[in-house]
Motif scaffolding. Structure first.
Motif, PDB file in Angstrom:
ATOM      1  N   UNK A  23       0.830  -1.257  -0.091  1.00 21.13           N
ATOM      2  CA  UNK A  23      -0.041  -0.230  -0.098  1.00 21.13           C
ATOM      3  C   UNK A  23       0.805   1.166  -0.133  1.00 21.13           C
ATOM      4  N   UNK A  24       0.444   2.312  -0.580  1.00 30.09           N
ATOM      5  CA  UNK A  24       1.094   3.490  -0.605  1.00 30.09           C
ATOM      6  C   UNK A  24       1.759   3.867   0.624  1.00 30.09           C
ATOM      7  N   UNK A  25       2.754   4.999   0.783  1.00 28.33           N
ATOM      8  CA  UNK A  25       3.144   5.260   2.129  1.00 28.33           C
ATOM      9  C   UNK A  25       3.409   6.929   2.077  1.00 28.33           C
ATOM     10  N   UNK A  26       2.650   7.696   2.828  1.00 34.09           N
ATOM     11  CA  UNK A  26       2.501   8.989   2.493  1.00 34.09           C
ATOM     12  C   UNK A  26       3.425   9.550   3.655  1.00 34.09           C
ATOM     13  N   UNK A  27       4.397  10.472   3.472  1.00 28.62           N
ATOM     14  CA  UNK A  27       4.988  11.272   4.547  1.00 28.62           C
ATOM     15  C   UNK A  27       4.742  12.415   4.716  1.00 28.62           C
ATOM     16  N   UNK A  28       4.129  12.934   5.916  1.00 31.33           N
ATOM     17  CA  UNK A  28       3.563  14.207   5.839  1.00 31.33           C
ATOM     18  C   UNK A  28       4.457  15.368   6.157  1.00 31.33           C
ATOM     19  N   UNK A  29       5.647  14.838   6.680  1.00 29.16           N
ATOM     20  CA  UNK A  29       6.643  16.060   7.265  1.00 29.16           C
ATOM     21  C   UNK A  29       8.117  15.705   6.995  1.00 29.16           C
ATOM     22  N   UNK A  30       8.399  15.989   5.523  1.00 26.38           N
ATOM     23  CA  UNK A  30       9.895  16.032   5.134  1.00 26.38           C
ATOM     24  C   UNK A  30      10.438  17.545   5.094  1.00 26.38           C
ATOM     25  N   UNK A  31      11.500  17.587   5.715  1.00 29.96           N
ATOM     26  CA  UNK A  31      11.949  19.067   5.757  1.00 29.96           C
ATOM     27  C   UNK A  31      12.897  18.987   4.590  1.00 29.96           C
ATOM     28  N   UNK A  32      12.993  20.417   4.097  1.00 31.31           N
ATOM     29  CA  UNK A  32      13.845  20.677   3.073  1.00 31.31           C
ATOM     30  C   UNK A  32      14.429  21.922   3.393  1.00 31.31           C
ATOM     31  N   UNK A  33      15.707  22.102   3.072  1.00 31.35           N
ATOM     32  CA  UNK A  33      16.648  23.354   3.054  1.00 31.35           C
ATOM     33  C   UNK A  33      16.640  24.187   1.965  1.00 31.35           C
TER      34      UNK A  33
END
Length: 494
Positions: A23-33
């Motif tokens: 099933x799909x995995x959704x990451x709701x908080x990836x930090x970018x710079x």
């Protein structure tokens, strides 16, 4: 000199687990710079050269925190809280570059086992908290435009949040409309609060007024009516999320220890915002609107859910009138008991018994009967109403290795046997995720250790984020790598 970056010759453990799960995995908080020179170009175009130059002096890494500019004597005199430091994972150069280069992040996302990610860029999380309006507004606009541009080619797997300032409902609505209607952004982040000076202390000057503040959480007792903004969120089909910090608040104000200030600071700020929305009746007036709190974990959400029900059961209006009303006291019987058992302690002072127990005090008998019902704005008349106003509305971003998620999924302990709506917010890109490819493997290890079940894991990684982001916008995942799964999920709920 050419630097050779080692790339894995086989799929990561997270990618293998993702394939196994199916099933799909959704990451709701990836930090970018952000690449700051490019951001400053956008800001100069939108706000002018003077604004860009001033903002440059306050960028992270420029010693913008007053703590760094003070002597130790001054730090203790002002109780200046020590800020975080060394916040990026630096050992792996490839991971460090990944969080700042959209093309590379898009290419490597699936190594973490993730199909789709909501991005919280560094400056975007800070911009709405700028106090000066003449700086705050152009910075938010420039940062939103920058992120819309650089991530647009990668929208099948990545979507950045828009930074929405909330000092007034008017500025919030204006930036929200621009972000959605002009820039095409579909995810937003608002600050969890605005620090406002307490009027009675403003007469002591700006230095005192800046320290003696109250926290406006936009719901209960707010300075403004934010209902027009919540209504605009519903109209534009966006979910308000927050990534608020409470560092510098009274209990997060160590002068010497940043970890003391960091532990639970997201949870404290999120809980204050959450209670304000609930007790201020926001979730009653906007029954379709959901809210998400990032990076504070979910244990506090499970605790607050149970605590609100317990408080209602012991502090609802009828319970107070039946069990705590001072007029219920049988004063003659009480006086007799004091005379019989009080001895010399009360001798000659029986008429003052009420002062000792408190029922003579005016604050025990509100003149306005409406003051008895502090759950009225939330519309709570029975415990099931708390479920409708709280559990259905609030989602809790939780890191992939946070074992406290077990509290959210402890259906035997949670009210009504509910799973509190915890979902994956990995915090990848920050110091606590040294290997961004380990996200799904970390989460799955909680199943292997018996902390949560396989079914819980699916809610954590997939069902809850699908549920949240399609609650207002059924097309949120249209054109993305998880479109088919989102359609299947929506079909299963019809």
């Amino acid at each position: 000199m050419t630097i050779a970056l080692e790339r894995p010759q086989q799929r990561s453990k997270s990618a293998q687990i993702r394939e196994k799960l199916g099933y799909p995995i959704i990451d709701t908080d990836v930090h970018t710079q952000e690449f700051e020179p490019a951001v400053l170009d956008y800001l100069e175009q939108i706000g002018g050269t003077a604004i860009a130059e001033t903002f440059k002096q306050h960028l992270p890494g420029s010693s913008r925190f007053k703590w760094y500019k003070q002597t130790w004597e001054e730090r203790f005199a002002y109780r200046s809280n020590r800020p975080n430091w060394w916040g990026r994972p630096t050992k792996n150069t490839l991971n460090l570059a990944t969080i700042s280069l959209p093309k590379l992040l898009h290419e490597r996302l699936q190594e973490s086992g993730t199909d789709f990610a909501v991005l919280y860029p560094n400056l975007a999380t800070l911009a709405p908290n700028i106090s000066r309006e003449e700086m705050r507004r152009p910075v938010c606009r420039a940062i939103n435009t920058y992120h819309a541009d650089i991530f647009r080619p990668y929208s099948d797997r990545l979507t950045p949040i828009a930074a929405i300032p909330m000092h007034t409902p008017e500025e919030a609505i204006e930036e929200l409309e621009y972000a959605v209607n002009v820039l095409g952004l579909k995810a937003i982040q608002i600050p969890g609060y605005v620090r406002r000076p307490i009027p009675a202390f403003e007469k002591y000057g700006p230095e005192v007024a800046n320290e003696v503040v109250w926290i406006d959480n936009f719901g209960l007792d707010s300075q403004y009516d934010y209902d027009p903004f919540w209504a605009k969120c519903v109209e534009l089909k966006v979910i308000p999320t927050t990534h608020a910090s409470s560092q510098g608040w009274t209990t997060q104000r160590s002068v010497t220890n940043a970890q003391y200030n960091h532990i639970n600071h997201f949870a404290f700020a999120a809980e204050a915002f959450c209670k304000s929305l609930f007790f201020g009746g926001v979730t009653r007036r906007f029954p379709t609107l959901r809210f998400a709190f990032l990076e504070g974990g979910s244990a506090w959400g499970a605790s607050l859910y149970a605590d609100i029900i317990w408080h209602w059961e012991t502090r609802n209006k009828q319970h107070l009138l039946t069990n705590n009303n001072p007029t219920l006291v049988d004063k003659e019987a009480l006086a007799e008991l004091y005379i019989r058992y009080g001895g010399e302690l009360v001798k000659g002072r029986v008429d003052q018994i009420g002062d000792g127990l408190g029922f003579h005090s005016k604050h025990f008998a509100p003149q306005d009967p409406g003051q008895l019902d502090e759950f009225e704005l939330a519309g709570i008349e029975k415990p099931e109403d708390v479920r409708d106003r709280f559990w259905k509305h609030f989602y809790f971003g939780t890191e992939s290795d946070d074992t406290r998620v077990a509290h959210a999924f402890n259906r035997a302990a949670n009210p009504f046997g509910d799973r509190v709506k915890a979902f994956l917010g990995s915090d990848a890109g920050h110091w606590d995720v040294p290997d961004i490819t380990a996200v799904t493997a970390n989460a799955y290890s909680m199943v292997e250790r018996g902390i949560i079940t396989e079914e819980d894991l699916q809610y954590f990684l997939s069902i809850h984020p699908l549920e949240l982001y399609t609650s207002l916008n059924r097309d949120f995942f249209k054109g993305t790598a998880v479109e088919k799964a989102a359609d299947e999920y929506l079909g299963s709920r019809e």
